[in-house]
Design a protein around this motif. Structure first.
Motif, PDB file in Angstrom:
ATOM      1  N   VAL A 157       9.963  14.462   5.051  1.00  0.00           N
ATOM      2  CA  VAL A 157       9.200  14.293   3.817  1.00  0.00           C
ATOM      3  C   VAL A 157       7.746  14.027   4.184  1.00  0.00           C
ATOM      4  O   VAL A 157       7.443  13.593   5.300  1.00  0.00           O
ATOM      5  CB  VAL A 157       9.750  13.126   2.966  1.00  0.00           C
ATOM      6  N   SER A 158       6.855  14.281   3.248  1.00  0.00           N
ATOM      7  CA  SER A 158       5.435  14.030   3.479  1.00  0.00           C
ATOM      8  C   SER A 158       5.198  12.550   3.763  1.00  0.00           C
ATOM      9  O   SER A 158       5.729  11.678   3.069  1.00  0.00           O
ATOM     10  CB  SER A 158       4.616  14.459   2.264  1.00  0.00           C
ATOM     11  N   ARG A 159       4.396  12.288   4.781  1.00  0.00           N
ATOM     12  CA  ARG A 159       4.118  10.900   5.169  1.00  0.00           C
ATOM     13  C   ARG A 159       3.183  10.233   4.167  1.00  0.00           C
ATOM     14  O   ARG A 159       2.227  10.852   3.696  1.00  0.00           O
ATOM     15  CB  ARG A 159       3.508  10.870   6.572  1.00  0.00           C
ATOM     16  N   ARG A 160       3.474   8.983   3.849  1.00  0.00           N
ATOM     17  CA  ARG A 160       2.634   8.203   2.952  1.00  0.00           C
ATOM     18  C   ARG A 160       1.754   7.268   3.770  1.00  0.00           C
ATOM     19  O   ARG A 160       2.162   6.763   4.821  1.00  0.00           O
ATOM     20  CB  ARG A 160       3.494   7.366   2.000  1.00  0.00           C
ATOM     21  N   LEU A 161       0.543   7.024   3.313  1.00  0.00           N
ATOM     22  CA  LEU A 161      -0.382   6.144   4.010  1.00  0.00           C
ATOM     23  C   LEU A 161      -0.552   4.840   3.238  1.00  0.00           C
ATOM     24  O   LEU A 161      -0.636   4.851   2.005  1.00  0.00           O
ATOM     25  CB  LEU A 161      -1.745   6.816   4.171  1.00  0.00           C
ATOM     26  N   PRO A 162      -0.619   3.695   3.943  1.00  0.00           N
ATOM     27  CA  PRO A 162      -0.802   2.402   3.279  1.00  0.00           C
ATOM     28  C   PRO A 162      -2.265   2.173   2.902  1.00  0.00           C
ATOM     29  O   PRO A 162      -2.947   1.296   3.443  1.00  0.00           O
ATOM     30  CB  PRO A 162      -0.315   1.409   4.340  1.00  0.00           C
ATOM     31  N   ILE A 163      -2.749   2.972   1.981  1.00  0.00           N
ATOM     32  CA  ILE A 163      -4.148   2.943   1.569  1.00  0.00           C
ATOM     33  C   ILE A 163      -4.202   2.699   0.065  1.00  0.00           C
ATOM     34  O   ILE A 163      -3.451   3.326  -0.691  1.00  0.00           O
ATOM     35  CB  ILE A 163      -4.841   4.279   1.923  1.00  0.00           C
ATOM     36  N   PRO A 164      -5.073   1.824  -0.408  1.00  0.00           N
ATOM     37  CA  PRO A 164      -5.188   1.605  -1.854  1.00  0.00           C
ATOM     38  C   PRO A 164      -5.446   2.913  -2.605  1.00  0.00           C
ATOM     39  O   PRO A 164      -6.301   3.703  -2.209  1.00  0.00           O
ATOM     40  CB  PRO A 164      -6.394   0.655  -1.969  1.00  0.00           C
ATOM     41  N   GLY A 165      -4.683   3.136  -3.646  1.00  0.00           N
ATOM     42  CA  GLY A 165      -4.860   4.332  -4.464  1.00  0.00           C
ATOM     43  C   GLY A 165      -4.189   5.571  -3.922  1.00  0.00           C
ATOM     44  O   GLY A 165      -4.367   6.661  -4.486  1.00  0.00           O
ATOM     45  N   PHE A 166      -3.394   5.436  -2.837  1.00  0.00           N
ATOM     46  CA  PHE A 166      -2.789   6.634  -2.254  1.00  0.00           C
ATOM     47  C   PHE A 166      -1.861   7.336  -3.237  1.00  0.00           C
ATOM     48  O   PHE A 166      -1.636   8.545  -3.138  1.00  0.00           O
ATOM     49  CB  PHE A 166      -2.014   6.274  -0.977  1.00  0.00           C
ATOM     50  N   SER A 168      -2.733  15.376   0.130  1.00  0.00           N
ATOM     51  CA  SER A 168      -2.567  14.712   1.416  1.00  0.00           C
ATOM     52  C   SER A 168      -1.604  15.506   2.285  1.00  0.00           C
ATOM     53  O   SER A 168      -0.467  15.773   1.901  1.00  0.00           O
ATOM     54  CB  SER A 168      -2.021  13.293   1.208  1.00  0.00           C
ATOM     55  N   CYS A 169      -2.073  15.875   3.464  1.00  0.00           N
ATOM     56  CA  CYS A 169      -1.261  16.618   4.445  1.00  0.00           C
ATOM     57  C   CYS A 169      -1.379  15.909   5.791  1.00  0.00           C
ATOM     58  O   CYS A 169      -1.893  16.474   6.762  1.00  0.00           O
ATOM     59  CB  CYS A 169      -1.741  18.059   4.541  1.00  0.00           C
ATOM     60  N   VAL A 170      -0.928  14.664   5.830  1.00  0.00           N
ATOM     61  CA  VAL A 170      -1.153  13.820   7.007  1.00  0.00           C
ATOM     62  C   VAL A 170       0.100  13.659   7.861  1.00  0.00           C
ATOM     63  O   VAL A 170       0.230  12.693   8.608  1.00  0.00           O
ATOM     64  CB  VAL A 170      -1.693  12.437   6.583  1.00  0.00           C
ATOM     65  N   GLY A 171       1.007  14.609   7.761  1.00  0.00           N
ATOM     66  CA  GLY A 171       2.160  14.586   8.647  1.00  0.00           C
ATOM     67  C   GLY A 171       3.470  14.382   7.914  1.00  0.00           C
ATOM     68  O   GLY A 171       3.516  14.332   6.677  1.00  0.00           O
ATOM     69  N   TRP A 172       4.538  14.267   8.715  1.00  0.00           N
ATOM     70  CA  TRP A 172       5.891  14.219   8.185  1.00  0.00           C
ATOM     71  C   TRP A 172       6.635  13.015   8.712  1.00  0.00           C
ATOM     72  O   TRP A 172       6.399  12.558   9.830  1.00  0.00           O
ATOM     73  CB  TRP A 172       6.655  15.487   8.587  1.00  0.00           C
ATOM     74  N   SER A 173       7.533  12.515   7.887  1.00  0.00           N
ATOM     75  CA  SER A 173       8.459  11.457   8.279  1.00  0.00           C
ATOM     76  C   SER A 173       9.882  11.981   8.102  1.00  0.00           C
ATOM     77  O   SER A 173      10.124  12.881   7.294  1.00  0.00           O
ATOM     78  CB  SER A 173       8.264  10.213   7.406  1.00  0.00           C
ATOM     79  N   ALA A 174      10.820  11.409   8.857  1.00  0.00           N
ATOM     80  CA  ALA A 174      12.220  11.807   8.705  1.00  0.00           C
ATOM     81  C   ALA A 174      12.737  11.380   7.336  1.00  0.00           C
ATOM     82  O   ALA A 174      12.423  10.295   6.849  1.00  0.00           O
ATOM     83  CB  ALA A 174      13.064  11.169   9.806  1.00  0.00           C
TER      84      ALA A 174
END
Length: 479
Positions: free
Chosen positions: A150-159, A270-276
């Motif tokens: 799945v698309s990786r989520r970033l711990p950034i305000p407003g993500f 956002s296209c910042v990578g993938w997570s399992a």
């Protein structure tokens, strides 16, 4: 809903992307009573949200680009205009046709695999059993995980204000402007496609260059082409601090070396990578361990830390491509049924993307090749290829890397039209241990885009054979 406990002939596959489908087919062909469960539709992301819809949109982008060349070739038509809703209809048509004929579904059905689609979240309730969101229980002696990523989520305000590539493909209209954050393969494709559709695109890469897994000159050539086409490319821009809502879209706030900046658009992708995709699986209930990145840990036989559980595809964090996923599914299923008899083949996997221009690679990069071999490196510009001149698509190059003593081809890196297709020729040559002299003498069809590879091979062979007894080869043979 389950095979008898301890039934050595029962295999359960979770996930119906390329890895899962291949695993289920292989297990059934080996005689195992096989069940395939998927939370969504058969085919997984590859067929429904990845390469198939992406390539369809990329084809539409190509058609628009080619239409702009018509006047150059004496063809008079009105200006091409994109009907995006109609394009989305075509995307759905293609996805449906692929699902019916090209995702191994006919073979799966013929092999007797029991398929349960749209089962919802699946979780382990023991080392040999899972349950679905609806409470259905499935049990088998061997379980193969192929749940993908799945698309990786970033711990950034407003993500939460950002979209994923999936959201981009499912838009109902072309946005006037777009920020694409992350310039790997996915981000580059999103930027390239929507730029062709008329969106004002800004592409942001935190690292020093876009496409960081490619050769430096590939990154530079694609970045230059993107800029020439109107994409604003921002490399090494710093770190994102926050996203915030605006009246017309989203604003991204970032900083580098204490200097703050901002960019805004109607949509941020956002296209910042993938997570399992393992959040719902409760892997601990089966004793399945993950690595430091959160991907399922497997050994050379695709076996996890739980002896009865195997895993294949994106969920293991390897090359997240259809080809390796298919191979891993085959290996996992073979070992699940027969024991540890198969491992993954050598790492000869062509990689490429349907951007404008396309780029592709297979084998070793130049730096690694020079570390391990006595490497000869040849670069030939695409503009020297007859077919590229005919089609008016002369941007790019072919770089061929050869081991001097053995004349074996070590790697090939391309930028230009049909680069992904040309890389397949190089992949076959590398896998077959073909000497560059042999590739140079191969009578490739003329004029084709593959000619640039033949020309590069002829140039390399000519250099290597200078002063030797072997006959000389001239680069012009494959023009």
């Amino acid at each position: 809903m389950s095979a008898p406990a301890g039934d050595a002939a029962a295999v359960l596959v979770v996930g119906a992307g390329p890895a899962g489908v291949m695993a289920a087919l292989r297990a059934a062909q080996l005689g195992a009573r096989t069940t395939l469960i998927t939370s969504g539709a058969f085919g997984g992301m590859a067929a429904n949200d990845g390469p198939v819809p992406v390539r369809t949109l990329a084809h539409a982008a190509r058609l628009l680009r080619e239409a702009r060349q018509l006047g150059r070739y004496g063809v008079a038509v009105s200006e091409a205009a994109l009907d995006y809703p109609r394009l989305l209809v075509r995307v759905r048509e293609v996805v449906g046709e692929v699902a019916a004929a090209s995702t191994l579904r006919p073979q799966i059905d013929a092999a007797g695999v029991v398929v349960h689609e749209r089962a919802g979240a699946v979780r382990f309730v023991g080392p040999d059993a899972v349950v679905t969101a609806a409470g259905d229980r499935y049990q088998a002696a061997r379980i193969i995980l192929a749940t993908g990523g799945v698309s990786r989520r970033l711990p950034i305000p407003g993500f939460e204000l950002t979209a994923t590539h999936s959201d981009a493909w499912s838009l109902t209209a072309v946005p006037a402007s777009m920020l694409v954050v992350g310039a790997g393969a996915t981000g580059a494709q999103v930027a390239s496609v929507f730029n062709a559709f008329g969106t004002k695109v800004q592409l942001f890469q935190a690292g020093e260059r876009i496409l960081p897994t490619e050769e430096p000159e590939v990154s530079a050539a694609v970045a230059a082409a993107f800029r020439a086409s109107g994409i604003e490319v921002h490399e090494g821009f710093g770190a994102i601090e926050a996203f915030e809502k605006t009246a017309d879209g989203v604003r991204m706030l970032y900083a580098k070396d204490g200097v703050r900046g901002a960019a805004e658009a109607a949509l941020v992708v956002s296209c910042v990578g993938w997570s399992a995709d393992t959040a719902a699986l409760d892997l601990a209930a089966a004793g399945v361990e993950v690595d430091g990145r959160g991907f399922v840990r497997v050994d050379a036989h695709q076996r996890t830390s739980a002896p009865q559980v195997f895993a294949a595809g994106d969920v293991t964090g390897g090359l997240m491509l259809v080809g390796p996923a298919l191979q891993a599914g085959f290996v996992a299923a073979t070992n699940a049924v027969r024991g540890p008899v198969e491992t993954m083949a050598p790492d000869i996997c062509p990689v490429g993307s349907f951007t404008d221009p396309e780029y592709a690679q297979v084998g070793l990069g130049e730096a690694r090749a020079r570390e391990q071999y006595d490497a000869e490196v040849v670069r030939v510009e695409v503009g020297a290829s007859t077919r590229a001149v005919i089609d008016g698509r002369t941007v790019g190059f072919c770089k061929l890397i050869v081991d001097r003593p053995t004349r074996r081809i070590l790697g090939c890196h391309l930028v230009g039209d049909r680069a992904v297709d040309v890389a397949q020729i190089a992949a076959v040559a590398i896998a077959g241990g073909l000497r560059v002299d042999d590739l140079a003498r191969m009578p490739l069809s003329f004029p084709t885009y593959g000619g640039v590879l033949g020309r590069a091979a002829a140039t390399a062979a000519h250099r290597l054979n200078q002063g030797a007894a072997a006959p000389q080869l001239w680069a012009g043979e494959h023009s």
